[in-house]
Design a protein around this motif. Structure first.
Motif, PDB file in Angstrom:
ATOM      1  N   LEU A 102       0.827  -1.197   0.000  1.00  0.00           N
ATOM      2  CA  LEU A 102       0.000   0.000   0.000  1.00  0.00           C
ATOM      3  C   LEU A 102       0.869   1.258   0.000  1.00  0.00           C
ATOM      4  O   LEU A 102       0.581   2.230  -0.710  1.00  0.00           O
ATOM      5  N   ALA A 103       1.947   1.252   0.756  1.00  0.00           N
ATOM      6  CA  ALA A 103       2.857   2.398   0.780  1.00  0.00           C
ATOM      7  C   ALA A 103       3.496   2.600  -0.591  1.00  0.00           C
ATOM      8  O   ALA A 103       3.646   3.748  -1.053  1.00  0.00           O
ATOM      9  N   GLU A 104       3.872   1.509  -1.260  1.00  0.00           N
ATOM     10  CA  GLU A 104       4.446   1.614  -2.608  1.00  0.00           C
ATOM     11  C   GLU A 104       3.435   2.214  -3.583  1.00  0.00           C
ATOM     12  O   GLU A 104       3.765   3.097  -4.387  1.00  0.00           O
ATOM     13  N   VAL A 105       2.211   1.752  -3.518  1.00  0.00           N
ATOM     14  CA  VAL A 105       1.169   2.248  -4.417  1.00  0.00           C
ATOM     15  C   VAL A 105       0.909   3.728  -4.159  1.00  0.00           C
ATOM     16  O   VAL A 105       0.794   4.534  -5.088  1.00  0.00           O
ATOM     17  N   ARG A 106       0.837   4.109  -2.873  1.00  0.00           N
ATOM     18  CA  ARG A 106       0.598   5.510  -2.545  1.00  0.00           C
ATOM     19  C   ARG A 106       1.767   6.397  -2.965  1.00  0.00           C
ATOM     20  O   ARG A 106       1.561   7.522  -3.425  1.00  0.00           O
ATOM     21  N   ALA A 107       3.009   5.900  -2.810  1.00  0.00           N
ATOM     22  CA  ALA A 107       4.176   6.677  -3.229  1.00  0.00           C
ATOM     23  C   ALA A 107       4.159   6.873  -4.742  1.00  0.00           C
ATOM     24  O   ALA A 107       4.456   7.975  -5.240  1.00  0.00           O
ATOM     25  N   GLY A 108       3.824   5.836  -5.482  1.00  0.00           N
ATOM     26  CA  GLY A 108       3.726   5.957  -6.940  1.00  0.00           C
ATOM     27  C   GLY A 108       2.654   6.950  -7.347  1.00  0.00           C
ATOM     28  O   GLY A 108       2.850   7.770  -8.241  1.00  0.00           O
ATOM     29  N   ALA A 109       1.515   6.899  -6.671  1.00  0.00           N
ATOM     30  CA  ALA A 109       0.425   7.818  -6.977  1.00  0.00           C
ATOM     31  C   ALA A 109       0.833   9.252  -6.644  1.00  0.00           C
ATOM     32  O   ALA A 109       0.529  10.183  -7.405  1.00  0.00           O
ATOM     33  N   ALA A 110       1.528   9.438  -5.535  1.00  0.00           N
ATOM     34  CA  ALA A 110       1.970  10.786  -5.170  1.00  0.00           C
ATOM     35  C   ALA A 110       2.965  11.319  -6.194  1.00  0.00           C
ATOM     36  O   ALA A 110       2.918  12.496  -6.562  1.00  0.00           O
ATOM     37  N   GLY A 111       3.866  10.465  -6.649  1.00  0.00           N
ATOM     38  CA  GLY A 111       4.830  10.890  -7.667  1.00  0.00           C
ATOM     39  C   GLY A 111       4.148  11.280  -8.966  1.00  0.00           C
ATOM     40  O   GLY A 111       4.503  12.290  -9.584  1.00  0.00           O
ATOM     41  N   ARG A 112       3.170  10.500  -9.370  1.00  0.00           N
ATOM     42  CA  ARG A 112       2.427  10.831 -10.588  1.00  0.00           C
ATOM     43  C   ARG A 112       1.638  12.128 -10.411  1.00  0.00           C
ATOM     44  O   ARG A 112       1.524  12.936 -11.336  1.00  0.00           O
ATOM     45  N   LYS A 113       1.134  12.355  -9.196  1.00  0.00           N
ATOM     46  CA  LYS A 113       0.384  13.575  -8.941  1.00  0.00           C
ATOM     47  C   LYS A 113       1.300  14.797  -9.045  1.00  0.00           C
ATOM     48  O   LYS A 113       0.914  15.826  -9.625  1.00  0.00           O
ATOM     49  N   VAL A 114       2.509  14.695  -8.508  1.00  0.00           N
ATOM     50  CA  VAL A 114       3.461  15.802  -8.599  1.00  0.00           C
ATOM     51  C   VAL A 114       3.816  16.077 -10.053  1.00  0.00           C
ATOM     52  O   VAL A 114       3.835  17.237 -10.498  1.00  0.00           O
ATOM     53  N   GLU A 115       4.086  15.038 -10.822  1.00  0.00           N
ATOM     54  CA  GLU A 115       4.403  15.217 -12.245  1.00  0.00           C
ATOM     55  C   GLU A 115       3.240  15.864 -12.987  1.00  0.00           C
ATOM     56  O   GLU A 115       3.430  16.743 -13.836  1.00  0.00           O
ATOM     57  N   ARG A 116       2.031  15.436 -12.686  1.00  0.00           N
ATOM     58  CA  ARG A 116       0.851  15.983 -13.334  1.00  0.00           C
ATOM     59  C   ARG A 116       0.690  17.470 -13.005  1.00  0.00           C
ATOM     60  O   ARG A 116       0.406  18.282 -13.874  1.00  0.00           O
ATOM     61  N   GLU A 117       0.914  17.827 -11.738  1.00  0.00           N
ATOM     62  CA  GLU A 117       0.810  19.233 -11.347  1.00  0.00           C
ATOM     63  C   GLU A 117       1.890  20.071 -12.019  1.00  0.00           C
ATOM     64  O   GLU A 117       1.642  21.214 -12.405  1.00  0.00           O
ATOM     65  N   GLU A 118       3.087  19.531 -12.179  1.00  0.00           N
ATOM     66  CA  GLU A 118       4.152  20.259 -12.874  1.00  0.00           C
ATOM     67  C   GLU A 118       3.778  20.497 -14.343  1.00  0.00           C
ATOM     68  O   GLU A 118       3.996  21.589 -14.871  1.00  0.00           O
ATOM     69  N   ARG A 119       3.217  19.471 -14.997  1.00  0.00           N
ATOM     70  CA  ARG A 119       2.793  19.640 -16.390  1.00  0.00           C
ATOM     71  C   ARG A 119       1.682  20.679 -16.492  1.00  0.00           C
ATOM     72  O   ARG A 119       1.674  21.512 -17.398  1.00  0.00           O
ATOM     73  N   ARG A 120       0.744  20.646 -15.548  1.00  0.00           N
ATOM     74  CA  ARG A 120      -0.350  21.614 -15.571  1.00  0.00           C
ATOM     75  C   ARG A 120       0.162  23.032 -15.355  1.00  0.00           C
ATOM     76  O   ARG A 120      -0.301  23.978 -15.996  1.00  0.00           O
ATOM     77  N   ALA A 121       1.112  23.196 -14.434  1.00  0.00           N
ATOM     78  CA  ALA A 121       1.673  24.523 -14.183  1.00  0.00           C
ATOM     79  C   ALA A 121       2.395  25.035 -15.423  1.00  0.00           C
ATOM     80  O   ALA A 121       2.258  26.216 -15.788  1.00  0.00           O
ATOM     81  N   ALA A 122       3.163  24.167 -16.073  1.00  0.00           N
ATOM     82  CA  ALA A 122       3.861  24.576 -17.297  1.00  0.00           C
ATOM     83  C   ALA A 122       2.867  24.954 -18.385  1.00  0.00           C
ATOM     84  O   ALA A 122       3.058  25.942 -19.107  1.00  0.00           O
ATOM     85  N   THR A 123       1.794  24.227 -18.476  1.00  0.00           N
ATOM     86  CA  THR A 123       0.766  24.534 -19.476  1.00  0.00           C
ATOM     87  C   THR A 123       0.106  25.870 -19.169  1.00  0.00           C
ATOM     88  O   THR A 123      -0.117  26.691 -20.061  1.00  0.00           O
ATOM     89  N   ARG A 124      -0.190  26.102 -17.895  1.00  0.00           N
ATOM     90  CA  ARG A 124      -0.799  27.386 -17.517  1.00  0.00           C
ATOM     91  C   ARG A 124       0.128  28.543 -17.849  1.00  0.00           C
ATOM     92  O   ARG A 124      -0.311  29.590 -18.339  1.00  0.00           O
ATOM     93  N   LEU A 125       1.422  28.379 -17.600  1.00  0.00           N
ATOM     94  CA  LEU A 125       2.376  29.442 -17.918  1.00  0.00           C
ATOM     95  C   LEU A 125       2.442  29.697 -19.419  1.00  0.00           C
ATOM     96  O   LEU A 125       2.506  30.859 -19.856  1.00  0.00           O
ATOM     97  N   ARG A 126       2.425  28.630 -20.203  1.00  0.00           N
ATOM     98  CA  ARG A 126       2.450  28.806 -21.658  1.00  0.00           C
ATOM     99  C   ARG A 126       1.198  29.519 -22.132  1.00  0.00           C
ATOM    100  O   ARG A 126       1.252  30.412 -22.981  1.00  0.00           O
ATOM    101  N   TRP A 127       0.055  29.130 -21.605  1.00  0.00           N
ATOM    102  CA  TRP A 127      -1.193  29.775 -22.013  1.00  0.00           C
ATOM    103  C   TRP A 127      -1.221  31.233 -21.558  1.00  0.00           C
ATOM    104  O   TRP A 127      -1.704  32.108 -22.272  1.00  0.00           O
ATOM    105  N   ARG A 128      -0.723  31.488 -20.349  1.00  0.00           N
ATOM    106  CA  ARG A 128      -0.713  32.862 -19.845  1.00  0.00           C
ATOM    107  C   ARG A 128       0.191  33.721 -20.735  1.00  0.00           C
ATOM    108  O   ARG A 128      -0.160  34.858 -21.055  1.00  0.00           O
ATOM    109  N   ALA A 129       1.330  33.184 -21.148  1.00  0.00           N
ATOM    110  CA  ALA A 129       2.226  33.925 -22.030  1.00  0.00           C
ATOM    111  C   ALA A 129       1.562  34.153 -23.387  1.00  0.00           C
ATOM    112  O   ALA A 129       1.783  35.184 -24.033  1.00  0.00           O
ATOM    113  N   TYR A 130       0.782  33.226 -23.820  1.00  0.00           N
ATOM    114  CA  TYR A 130       0.106  33.343 -25.113  1.00  0.00           C
ATOM    115  C   TYR A 130      -0.999  34.404 -25.076  1.00  0.00           C
ATOM    116  O   TYR A 130      -1.153  35.181 -26.008  1.00  0.00           O
ATOM    117  N   TRP A 131      -1.760  34.431 -24.015  1.00  0.00           N
ATOM    118  CA  TRP A 131      -2.926  35.297 -23.945  1.00  0.00           C
ATOM    119  C   TRP A 131      -2.624  36.692 -23.423  1.00  0.00           C
ATOM    120  O   TRP A 131      -3.474  37.571 -23.484  1.00  0.00           O
TER     121      TRP A 131
END
Length: 107
Positions: A77-106
């Motif tokens: 369970l700890a392994e699964v939760r650690a993997g999920a947390a890592g994927r969540k951090v990566e997803r948030e980083e991608r979303r932040a980068a996307t928001r910055l690109r869109w903000r620069a565009y608009w």
């Protein structure tokens, strides 16, 4: 005599057009056969690669765990939760980068 010449020209032109059309259809059919052959080869390679990846991934135990060792279950369970947390951090980083690109565009 004029009508004979007109009909002869029409028949010959029709035969010539039919020949050109038939040749184009034949070449298209041959090209289609080549592409279908190539697609079959690529599909076979893809199936082989999928088999390799499935063999490399192995099988996961998904059976009942009612009487399994609780310490092993907690570790899993700890392994699964650690993997999920890592994927969540990566997803948030991608979303932040996307928001910055869109903000620069608009702006």
């Amino acid at each position: 005599m004029l009508w004979f010449t007109v009909w002869t020209v029409l028949v010959l032109a029709t035969l010539g057009g039919a020949f050109l059309l038939g040749r184009r259809l034949w070449r298209s059919a041959v090209a289609l056969g080549r592409e279908l052959s190539r697609a079959a080869e690529v599909a076979a390679q893809l199936a082989d690669r999928v088999d390799e990846l499935q063999a490399a991934a192995g099988t996961r135990e998904t059976g009942p765990t009612l009487f399994a060792d609780r310490d092993l279950l907690r570790v899993r369970l700890a392994e699964v939760r650690a993997g999920a947390a890592g994927r969540k951090v990566e997803r948030e980083e991608r979303r932040a980068a996307t928001r910055l690109r869109w903000r620069a565009y608009w702006t």
